[in-house]
Design an enzyme around this catalytic site. Structure first.
Site, PDB file in Angstrom:
ATOM      1  N   ILE A 192       0.869  -1.175   0.000  1.00  0.00           N
ATOM      2  CA  ILE A 192       0.000   0.000   0.000  1.00  0.00           C
ATOM      3  C   ILE A 192       0.905   1.223   0.000  1.00  0.00           C
ATOM      4  CG2 ILE A 192      -1.865   1.216   1.173  1.00  0.00           C
ATOM      5  CD1 ILE A 192      -2.484  -1.477   2.646  1.00  0.00           C
ATOM      6  N   GLU A 239       4.222  -7.944   2.794  1.00  0.00           N
ATOM      7  CA  GLU A 239       4.524  -8.916   3.855  1.00  0.00           C
ATOM      8  C   GLU A 239       4.160  -8.370   5.225  1.00  0.00           C
ATOM      9  OE1 GLU A 239       6.420  -7.900   1.381  1.00  0.00           O
ATOM     10  OE2 GLU A 239       7.946  -9.356   0.821  1.00  0.00           O
TER      11      GLU A 239
END
Ligand code: THU
Length: 133
Positions: free
Chosen positions: A47, A59
């Site tokens: 993001i 992750e």
């Protein structure tokens, strides 16, 4: 590489999560999935932000999703990148925080169309920094 059903499920979850990536600046969409010790799968995507430094990797979103849901132990990880790149150093450290055994935590690196590599977290983060708990 032949994958067991549980591995296929995790890598497919990472691929599916990649579809939600918000990466208008890098155009580099990443998806990730972590499996917790009770068998649940949590996913994340990268993001990004117009203030670039505020961007977060797929992750870490996956790990934080798991922790926010009450999980504390991660036993396997899958990451799907466009070119088969492995997790960045910051994400390796965050994954290690919640992996009870770095040698037993498998990290699958895949692309949308193929499995690229299988590592352990210990291989990706040798001499990991950990406080004695
Ligand atoms: N990225 C990840 O999501 N995971 C990684 O392990 C490395 C990089 C993201 C961050 C940024 O949104 C884009 O990929 C390009 O660096």
């Amino acid at each position: 590489m032949v994958l067991l059903p549980e591995h296929k499920e995790l890598t497919q979850a990472a691929r599916a999560a990649r579809a939600h990536a918000y990466a208008p600046y890098s155009n580099y969409a990443v998806g990730a999935a972590v499996r917790t010790e009770d068998g649940r799968i949590f996913t994340g995507c990268n993001i990004e932000n117009a203030s670039y430094g505020l961007s977060i990797c797929a992750e870490r979103v996956a790990v934080f999703n798991a922790i926010a849901a009450g999980a504390r132990q991660i036993v396997a990880v899958a990451v799907c990148t466009p070119d088969g790149a492995a997790p960045c150093g910051a994400c390796r450290q965050v994954l290690a925080e919640f992996a009870p055994d770095l040698n037993a935590c498998t990290v699958w690196v895949v692309r949308p169309d193929e499995v690229v590599a299988r590592y352990t977290l210990a291989e990706l983060l040798p001499q990991a920094f950990r406080l004695d708990r």
